[in-house]
Design a protein around this motif. Structure first.
Motif, PDB file in Angstrom:
ATOM      1  N   GLY A 144      42.400  66.635  -7.463  1.00 39.78           N
ATOM      2  CA  GLY A 144      41.828  67.597  -8.395  1.00 39.78           C
ATOM      3  C   GLY A 144      42.377  68.989  -8.192  1.00 39.78           C
ATOM      4  O   GLY A 144      42.875  69.325  -7.118  1.00 39.78           O
ATOM      5  N   LEU A 145      42.286  69.799  -9.240  1.00 36.85           N
ATOM      6  CA  LEU A 145      42.908  71.123  -9.182  1.00 36.85           C
ATOM      7  C   LEU A 145      42.116  72.086  -8.324  1.00 36.85           C
ATOM      8  O   LEU A 145      42.689  72.863  -7.560  1.00 36.85           O
ATOM      9  N   LEU A 146      40.775  72.040  -8.437  1.00 34.81           N
ATOM     10  CA  LEU A 146      39.962  72.989  -7.666  1.00 34.81           C
ATOM     11  C   LEU A 146      40.113  72.763  -6.155  1.00 34.81           C
ATOM     12  O   LEU A 146      40.374  73.720  -5.419  1.00 34.81           O
ATOM     13  N   PRO A 147      39.999  71.488  -5.688  1.00 36.54           N
ATOM     14  CA  PRO A 147      40.239  71.271  -4.257  1.00 36.54           C
ATOM     15  C   PRO A 147      41.639  71.714  -3.825  1.00 36.54           C
ATOM     16  O   PRO A 147      41.789  72.299  -2.751  1.00 36.54           O
ATOM     17  N   ALA A 148      42.649  71.445  -4.669  1.00 36.86           N
ATOM     18  CA  ALA A 148      44.017  71.862  -4.315  1.00 36.86           C
ATOM     19  C   ALA A 148      44.076  73.377  -4.145  1.00 36.86           C
ATOM     20  O   ALA A 148      44.682  73.889  -3.196  1.00 36.86           O
ATOM     21  N   TRP A 149      43.409  74.070  -5.047  1.00 33.83           N
ATOM     22  CA  TRP A 149      43.391  75.527  -4.994  1.00 33.83           C
ATOM     23  C   TRP A 149      42.685  76.001  -3.724  1.00 33.83           C
ATOM     24  O   TRP A 149      43.133  76.920  -3.039  1.00 33.83           O
ATOM     25  N   LEU A 150      41.571  75.323  -3.394  1.00 30.65           N
ATOM     26  CA  LEU A 150      40.818  75.704  -2.198  1.00 30.65           C
ATOM     27  C   LEU A 150      41.625  75.428  -0.929  1.00 30.65           C
ATOM     28  O   LEU A 150      41.591  76.219   0.020  1.00 30.65           O
ATOM     29  N   ILE A 151      42.362  74.304  -0.935  1.00 26.27           N
ATOM     30  CA  ILE A 151      43.224  73.995   0.217  1.00 26.27           C
ATOM     31  C   ILE A 151      44.257  75.114   0.396  1.00 26.27           C
ATOM     32  O   ILE A 151      44.497  75.597   1.500  1.00 26.27           O
ATOM     33  N   GLY A 152      44.840  75.548  -0.722  1.00 21.41           N
ATOM     34  CA  GLY A 152      45.813  76.637  -0.662  1.00 21.41           C
ATOM     35  C   GLY A 152      45.195  77.931  -0.162  1.00 21.41           C
ATOM     36  O   GLY A 152      45.777  78.645   0.651  1.00 21.41           O
TER      37      GLY A 152
ATOM     38  N   LYS B 213      50.002  75.695  -4.221  1.00 21.64           N
ATOM     39  CA  LYS B 213      49.483  74.324  -4.054  1.00 21.64           C
ATOM     40  C   LYS B 213      48.844  73.834  -5.354  1.00 21.64           C
ATOM     41  O   LYS B 213      48.917  72.648  -5.686  1.00 21.64           O
ATOM     42  N   LEU B 214      48.233  74.755  -6.087  1.00 24.55           N
ATOM     43  CA  LEU B 214      47.640  74.398  -7.380  1.00 24.55           C
ATOM     44  C   LEU B 214      48.710  73.856  -8.326  1.00 24.55           C
ATOM     45  O   LEU B 214      48.565  72.780  -8.911  1.00 24.55           O
ATOM     46  N   VAL B 215      49.808  74.595  -8.428  1.00 22.10           N
ATOM     47  CA  VAL B 215      50.878  74.188  -9.337  1.00 22.10           C
ATOM     48  C   VAL B 215      51.522  72.893  -8.848  1.00 22.10           C
ATOM     49  O   VAL B 215      51.819  71.982  -9.628  1.00 22.10           O
ATOM     50  N   LEU B 216      51.698  72.789  -7.516  1.00 20.64           N
ATOM     51  CA  LEU B 216      52.297  71.578  -6.935  1.00 20.64           C
ATOM     52  C   LEU B 216      51.470  70.342  -7.277  1.00 20.64           C
ATOM     53  O   LEU B 216      52.004  69.337  -7.757  1.00 20.64           O
ATOM     54  N   VAL B 217      50.151  70.421  -7.063  1.00 23.19           N
ATOM     55  CA  VAL B 217      49.281  69.272  -7.320  1.00 23.19           C
ATOM     56  C   VAL B 217      49.243  68.958  -8.812  1.00 23.19           C
ATOM     57  O   VAL B 217      49.250  67.791  -9.210  1.00 23.19           O
ATOM     58  N   PHE B 218      49.253  69.993  -9.630  1.00 32.48           N
ATOM     59  CA  PHE B 218      49.247  69.772 -11.083  1.00 32.48           C
ATOM     60  C   PHE B 218      50.454  68.930 -11.510  1.00 32.48           C
ATOM     61  O   PHE B 218      50.312  67.909 -12.177  1.00 32.48           O
ATOM     62  N   PHE B 219      51.645  69.326 -11.038  1.00 27.75           N
ATOM     63  CA  PHE B 219      52.845  68.583 -11.444  1.00 27.75           C
ATOM     64  C   PHE B 219      52.933  67.220 -10.753  1.00 27.75           C
ATOM     65  O   PHE B 219      53.366  66.252 -11.364  1.00 27.75           O
ATOM     66  N   ALA B 220      52.507  67.153  -9.488  1.00 27.31           N
ATOM     67  CA  ALA B 220      52.548  65.873  -8.771  1.00 27.31           C
ATOM     68  C   ALA B 220      51.634  64.868  -9.453  1.00 27.31           C
ATOM     69  O   ALA B 220      51.989  63.696  -9.617  1.00 27.31           O
ATOM     70  N   ASP B 221      50.463  65.314  -9.916  1.00 24.74           N
ATOM     71  CA  ASP B 221      49.542  64.438 -10.634  1.00 24.74           C
ATOM     72  C   ASP B 221      50.163  63.940 -11.937  1.00 24.74           C
ATOM     73  O   ASP B 221      50.028  62.778 -12.305  1.00 24.74           O
ATOM     74  N   ARG B 222      50.830  64.844 -12.633  1.00 24.56           N
ATOM     75  CA  ARG B 222      51.456  64.473 -13.911  1.00 24.56           C
ATOM     76  C   ARG B 222      52.532  63.409 -13.718  1.00 24.56           C
ATOM     77  O   ARG B 222      52.703  62.521 -14.531  1.00 24.56           O
ATOM     78  N   LEU B 223      53.291  63.538 -12.594  1.00 19.96           N
ATOM     79  CA  LEU B 223      54.402  62.627 -12.357  1.00 19.96           C
ATOM     80  C   LEU B 223      53.957  61.305 -11.741  1.00 19.96           C
ATOM     81  O   LEU B 223      54.694  60.326 -11.766  1.00 19.96           O
ATOM     82  N   ALA B 224      52.735  61.287 -11.173  1.00 19.70           N
ATOM     83  CA  ALA B 224      52.324  60.198 -10.300  1.00 19.70           C
ATOM     84  C   ALA B 224      52.559  58.804 -10.880  1.00 19.70           C
ATOM     85  O   ALA B 224      53.197  57.973 -10.242  1.00 19.70           O
ATOM     86  N   LEU B 225      52.067  58.559 -12.118  1.00 19.43           N
ATOM     87  CA  LEU B 225      52.110  57.208 -12.651  1.00 19.43           C
ATOM     88  C   LEU B 225      53.539  56.708 -12.824  1.00 19.43           C
ATOM     89  O   LEU B 225      53.826  55.545 -12.628  1.00 19.43           O
ATOM     90  N   ARG B 226      54.440  57.625 -13.170  1.00 19.58           N
ATOM     91  CA  ARG B 226      55.840  57.244 -13.299  1.00 19.58           C
ATOM     92  C   ARG B 226      56.461  56.962 -11.931  1.00 19.58           C
ATOM     93  O   ARG B 226      57.128  55.978 -11.726  1.00 19.58           O
ATOM     94  N   VAL B 227      56.175  57.868 -10.979  1.00 18.90           N
ATOM     95  CA  VAL B 227      56.845  57.824  -9.678  1.00 18.90           C
ATOM     96  C   VAL B 227      56.427  56.617  -8.862  1.00 18.90           C
ATOM     97  O   VAL B 227      57.203  56.104  -8.067  1.00 18.90           O
ATOM     98  N   ARG B 228      55.218  56.137  -9.081  1.00 19.78           N
ATOM     99  CA  ARG B 228      54.725  55.007  -8.280  1.00 19.78           C
ATOM    100  C   ARG B 228      55.601  53.777  -8.413  1.00 19.78           C
ATOM    101  O   ARG B 228      55.650  52.925  -7.537  1.00 19.78           O
ATOM    102  N   MET B 229      56.308  53.648  -9.528  1.00 18.31           N
ATOM    103  CA  MET B 229      57.164  52.491  -9.755  1.00 18.31           C
ATOM    104  C   MET B 229      58.495  52.628  -9.016  1.00 18.31           C
ATOM    105  O   MET B 229      59.213  51.672  -8.859  1.00 18.31           O
ATOM    106  N   PHE B 230      58.825  53.830  -8.615  1.00 17.34           N
ATOM    107  CA  PHE B 230      60.156  54.074  -8.034  1.00 17.34           C
ATOM    108  C   PHE B 230      60.232  53.555  -6.603  1.00 17.34           C
ATOM    109  O   PHE B 230      59.233  53.543  -5.896  1.00 17.34           O
TER     110      PHE B 230
END
Lengths: 283, 164
Positions: B57-65, B83-100
């Protein structure tokens, strides 16, 4: 998916704005300095764990040092101590004489200084700048902007204060500038940290400036941040380019700031050295 | 993800692995080697984003940062933003990347980390508190090379914790 797709981006924009506001407020104002000093206590256990491997290896190293080595170290230290002591005796007399002479020529007397001993904590707090932590904080009266001196010269300045820890930015960090004076020629300039490891650079020396390799420079006391007269570095390389009005000077700090373990935090307490101090010194 | 099956799922391993990453983040590697230390927190965050998408989630990512900003004695909001931006993009890519395969994931991780580093550099230039040594790019490469190791270790952890 469509209505849900809007939700995270709304939250993202909110948090992005919040971060930017935080960034601006924390870098331009002192608003959070007290709060963060208290909150930074949470970093203590993390830093304790992070420093444990170094402390462990150092402990092993100390345990394995044999008797002869220790004895040798001890005699060297004893000899150094004796030399320092005799120098210090001279120093008191010289300082008293200096004060008298200053009075005669009507120069302002130097500010008196107080020093607080601190140990460097074996952690590397941030990846993106050259800071170290010391085991003193607001609870010991540390404040932002305090000069930090090592055994061989200036180390850096206090940039953030926690309750029990403060972070010190080394003079070798490229965001740091320090006003200095060359001992031999008396030229004053500003020396900056450089982004190539443990070096300094002096970009504002004119091509005709009287500087040589090996020249020592000390803090000039201008800028009121670093007290006057502490060694900063020596010149390592001088390059003069015909097309540039300035020399490109690379210098080496006299104290290897990243290798130091114990430091002194120097504070001006605002008092000028008085006549009674002078009496005390000459006695 | 439904509450009655979550009893056997040990979600608390995520904060624990992050806490360990915080310790690794601050470990001194000695003198000038310090600037080669990869950002372990980003690596662990990326792993959990890929493995259990949308769970951090974005809020926890922000709090971690923000927590990292406090722990690293830096300007507040710097790591929170990155970290907020990192988690945002990592989440977006996740479903695609899992197959790699893992080595292709390394490549994606490299791109994410380069993005984060550019962002931090940009913030640093604006705020004026950054000492950006070129070693950071090498640290990013080291992090990408470490990805398979992180992946294998954290996959073990995830299987042990019975996370999806």
């Amino acid at each position: 998916m469509k209505p849900k797709g809007l939700f995270p981006s709304y939250r993202l924009i909110l948090l992005l704005t919040l971060s930017i506001v935080l960034l601006l407020m924390d870098s331009k104002t002192e608003m959070f300095s007290q709060g963060r000093a208290v909150v930074s206590v949470v970093a203590l256990p993390i830093h304790m764990v992070a420093s444990s491997p170094v402390l462990f290896f150092r402990w092993i190293g100390n345990d394995l040092e044999d008797w002869g080595e220790l004895k040798q170290k001890y005699t060297v230290l004893q000899r150094q101590h004796l030399i320092m002591q005799s120098r210090l005796q001279q120093f008191d007399a010289l300082q008293a004489e200096n004060m008298r002479l200053r009075k005669i020529i009507g120069a302002e007397s130097k500010l008196s200084e107080e020093a607080l001993f601190a140990r460097i904590v074996e952690v590397h707090p941030d990846l993106y700048n050259q800071t170290v932590l010391v085991d003193r904080g607001a609870a010991d009266g540390v404040y932002v902007g305090q000069a930090v001196i090592g055994p061989a010269g200036v180390i850096g300045q206090v940039v953030r204060v926690g309750l029990f820890r403060s972070s010190i930015m080394l003079i070798t960090d490229s965001s740091q500038g320090i006003p200095v004076q060359f001992v031999r020629s008396g030229i004053r300039t500003i020396v900056y940290g450089s982004d190539q490891g443990n070096l300094l650079s002096a970009p504002y020396l004119a091509r005709t400036a009287d500087v040589r390799r090996g020249d020592l420079f000390v803090t000039s006391g201008l800028g009121d941040l670093y007290p006057e007269g502490y060694p900063v570095g020596t010149i390592k390389e001088i390059d003069s380019d015909v097309n540039s009005p300035f020399l490109s000077v690379v210098a080496e700090p006299t104290a290897q700031p990243s290798a130091v373990r114990e430091v002194l935090l120097i504070s001006h307490n605002g008092n000028k050295i008085t006549a009674t101090d002078l009496e005390k010194m000459s006695n | 993800m439904i509450s009655n099956s979550s009893r056997s799922k040990k979600w608390w391993v995520i904060p624990i692995t992050l806490l360990i990453a915080f310790c690794f983040f601050a470990v001194p590697t000695g003198g000038s080697l310090n600037s080669y230390n990869p950002d372990w927190i980003s690596l662990v965050l990326i792993y959990w984003c890929f493995a259990v998408p949308k769970k951090i989630g974005l809020l926890p990512a922000w709090l971690i940062g923000l927590f990292l900003d406090v722990v690293s004695f830096g300007t507040l909001g710097r790591y929170a933003l990155s970290k907020l931006v990192l988690v945002f993009f990592a989440d977006r890519l996740a479903l695609r990347v899992r197959m790699f395969p893992v080595w292709q994931q390394s490549f994606i991780v490299l791109i994410l980390l380069i993005g984060e580093t550019v962002l931090l550099m940009f913030i640093g230039i604006i705020i004026g508190d950054i000492d950006f040594s070129s070693n950071r790019w090498i640290a990013v490469l080291i992090a990408a090379f470490l990805w398979p190791v992180i992946y294998i270790i954290l996959r073990r952890v995830r299987q042990w914790a019975r996370l999806p």
